[in-house]
Design a protein around this motif. Structure first.
Motif, mmCIF file in Angstrom:
data_model
loop_
_atom_site.group_PDB
_atom_site.id
_atom_site.type_symbol
_atom_site.label_atom_id
_atom_site.label_comp_id
_atom_site.label_asym_id
_atom_site.label_seq_id
_atom_site.Cartn_x
_atom_site.Cartn_y
_atom_site.Cartn_z
ATOM 1 N N UNK A 83 0.839 -1.204 0.000
ATOM 2 C CA UNK A 83 0.000 0.000 0.000
ATOM 3 C C UNK A 83 0.872 1.252 0.000
ATOM 4 N N UNK A 84 1.922 1.260 0.825
ATOM 5 C CA UNK A 84 2.801 2.425 0.896
ATOM 6 C C UNK A 84 3.425 2.739 -0.461
ATOM 7 N N UNK A 85 3.754 1.694 -1.209
ATOM 8 C CA UNK A 85 4.408 1.882 -2.500
ATOM 9 C C UNK A 85 3.450 2.396 -3.572
ATOM 10 N N UNK A 91 -1.703 10.498 2.042
ATOM 11 C CA UNK A 91 -2.900 9.677 2.222
ATOM 12 C C UNK A 91 -2.585 8.471 3.116
ATOM 13 N N UNK A 92 -1.393 7.898 2.936
ATOM 14 C CA UNK A 92 -1.011 6.772 3.792
ATOM 15 C C UNK A 92 -0.962 7.214 5.248
ATOM 16 N N UNK A 93 -0.428 8.398 5.488
ATOM 17 C CA UNK A 93 -0.323 8.906 6.863
ATOM 18 C C UNK A 93 -1.699 9.036 7.499
ATOM 19 N N UNK A 94 -2.684 9.429 6.706
ATOM 20 C CA UNK A 94 -4.053 9.545 7.228
ATOM 21 C C UNK A 94 -4.625 8.177 7.583
ATOM 22 N N UNK A 95 -4.344 7.194 6.732
ATOM 23 C CA UNK A 95 -4.857 5.845 6.988
ATOM 24 C C UNK A 95 -4.174 5.230 8.203
ATOM 25 N N UNK A 96 -2.872 5.438 8.298
ATOM 26 C CA UNK A 96 -2.093 4.817 9.366
ATOM 27 C C UNK A 96 -2.257 5.520 10.705
ATOM 28 N N UNK A 97 -2.712 6.756 10.680
ATOM 29 C CA UNK A 97 -2.841 7.514 11.911
ATOM 30 C C UNK A 97 -3.996 7.028 12.769
ATOM 31 N N UNK A 98 -4.061 7.519 13.996
ATOM 32 C CA UNK A 98 -5.153 7.118 14.896
ATOM 33 C C UNK A 98 -6.505 7.542 14.356
ATOM 34 N N UNK A 99 -7.527 6.737 14.626
ATOM 35 C CA UNK A 99 -8.878 7.055 14.159
ATOM 36 C C UNK A 99 -9.488 8.069 15.112
ATOM 37 N N UNK A 100 -9.558 9.316 14.650
ATOM 38 C CA UNK A 100 -10.130 10.366 15.499
ATOM 39 C C UNK A 100 -11.647 10.360 15.451
ATOM 40 N N UNK A 101 -12.187 10.009 14.293
ATOM 41 C CA UNK A 101 -13.645 9.904 14.159
ATOM 42 C C UNK A 101 -13.960 9.028 12.959
ATOM 43 N N UNK A 106 -13.976 7.619 7.065
ATOM 44 C CA UNK A 106 -14.769 7.429 5.844
ATOM 45 C C UNK A 106 -14.288 8.375 4.746
ATOM 46 N N UNK A 107 -14.004 9.631 5.110
ATOM 47 C CA UNK A 107 -13.519 10.600 4.131
ATOM 48 C C UNK A 107 -12.182 10.154 3.542
ATOM 49 N N UNK A 108 -11.324 9.627 4.393
ATOM 50 C CA UNK A 108 -10.017 9.151 3.940
ATOM 51 C C UNK A 108 -10.163 7.965 2.992
ATOM 52 N N UNK A 109 -11.060 7.055 3.349
ATOM 53 C CA UNK A 109 -11.264 5.882 2.513
ATOM 54 C C UNK A 109 -11.905 6.259 1.179
ATOM 55 N N UNK A 110 -12.801 7.227 1.189
ATOM 56 C CA UNK A 110 -13.410 7.689 -0.073
ATOM 57 C C UNK A 110 -12.335 8.281 -0.976
ATOM 58 N N UNK A 111 -11.406 9.034 -0.367
ATOM 59 C CA UNK A 111 -10.277 9.580 -1.124
ATOM 60 C C UNK A 111 -9.450 8.443 -1.718
ATOM 61 N N UNK A 112 -9.205 7.424 -0.915
ATOM 62 C CA UNK A 112 -8.454 6.253 -1.367
ATOM 63 C C UNK A 112 -9.185 5.559 -2.509
ATOM 64 N N UNK A 113 -10.477 5.434 -2.372
ATOM 65 C CA UNK A 113 -11.302 4.746 -3.379
ATOM 66 C C UNK A 113 -11.322 5.524 -4.699
ATOM 67 N N UNK A 114 -11.507 6.832 -4.609
ATOM 68 C CA UNK A 114 -11.631 7.658 -5.810
ATOM 69 C C UNK A 114 -10.324 7.751 -6.586
ATOM 70 N N UNK A 115 -9.184 7.729 -5.881
ATOM 71 C CA UNK A 115 -7.897 7.936 -6.540
ATOM 72 C C UNK A 115 -7.122 6.660 -6.831
ATOM 73 N N UNK A 116 -7.473 5.572 -6.127
ATOM 74 C CA UNK A 116 -6.664 4.371 -6.279
ATOM 75 C C UNK A 116 -7.478 3.114 -6.567
ATOM 76 N N UNK A 117 -8.746 3.291 -6.924
ATOM 77 C CA UNK A 117 -9.542 2.136 -7.320
ATOM 78 C C UNK A 117 -8.912 1.524 -8.570
#
Length: 265
Positions: A83-85, A91-101, A106-117
């Motif tokens: 995933x890092x590669x 974006x990786x830092x957001x995924x790997x960081x603590x879940x604040x909410x 969900x916003x981070x995952x949507x970003x991941x989905x839209x750009x890396x699907x």
């Protein structure tokens, strides 16, 4: 009669602590199985569901658990590296960081989905692998076990943890016999010597009591020290166990919510 002799409170402590220790072992294993089911579904792994081995000691069960989690960690670290590669550092830092909410996740995952699907084989699998990699679950459990390496409580066979009054009543005469036959040489025995003499016995509970009897001729004192050892084991194992359980429940809870959000896009 027992209450007048002061046994009742020590027996209650012993029973409560033994039940708590059993519950913690079961919680550790249940949480691990939940993680394995999630990985099997979303990463295509084939982790077997594990069960409490009641003919093994508490320590052996926990060590088997650590070994299984380490195998899991190898796989999630490999996926995490992939995933890092393939995605941006930010974006990786957001995924790997603590879940604040959940909304931020969900916003981070949507970003991941839209750009890396299409770039990542499984968006959800990638998310779970990165989250688990940074959860450091094997280290959490192993650290707790290490603190209890010298505790005879962890040598108890799991099948004998769930004691009741009848079990304690049955071993009381044996404890009394041990305490009355202890000579001056016995008080100088090491735990290894006491354990060696006890290997012919099929009862890990009796072996445990023999170990805590060293230097004490009082049955009440023996029960008190046995309860102390069990309560200490529960105290050390409880916090990491509950943190482990909460982490797993969090991962389990956000998967369907994120899946639903992704389906809306």
């Amino acid at each position: 009669m027992l209450s007048r002799l002061g046994f009742e409170s020590e027996k209650e402590r012993l029973l409560r602590a033994s039940q708590d220790l059993y519950d913690l072992v079961c919680m550790y294993i249940s949480s691990t199985n939940t993680i394995f089911r999630i990985l099997n579904e979303h990463l295509g792994t084939n982790f077997p569901i594990i069960s409490v081995k009641e003919n093994f000691s508490v320590k052996e069960n926990l060590q088997l658990l650590v070994n299984a989690l380490k195998e899991m960690q190898v796989i999630v670290e490999t996926k995490d590296k992939d995933v890092q590669e393939k995605i941006s550092h930010s974006l990786y830092a957001k995924i790997a960081g603590p879940i604040t909410s959940l909304q931020d996740k969900i916003a981070t995952v949507k970003d991941l989905y839209e750009n890396y699907k299409g770039v990542l084989e499984s968006i959800m699998g990638a998310l779970i692998a990165v989250t688990l990699k940074h959860g450091k679950l094997p280290d959490t459990v192993e650290s707790a076990i290490h603190q209890l390496l010298n505790s005879p409580a962890l040598c108890l066979q799991v099948s004998e943890i769930l004691m009741d009054y009848a079990d304690i009543a049955e071993i009381l005469p044996q404890i009394e016999a041990l305490s009355t036959t202890k000579g001056s040489s016995s008080s100088r025995d090491t735990p290894e010597k006491v354990k060696s003499r006890s290997q012919s016995s099929s009862s890990s509970l009796l072996t445990f009591i023999e170990l805590v009897l060293r230097g004490h001729k009082s049955v009440k004192k023996s029960l008190k020290i046995a309860a102390d050892y069990l309560e200490e084991a529960v105290r050390v194992l409880r916090a990491p166990c509950e943190a482990f359980h909460s982490f797993v429940k969090m991962v389990e809870a956000f998967i369907p919510l994120i899946t639903d959000k992704l389906q809306e896009t």
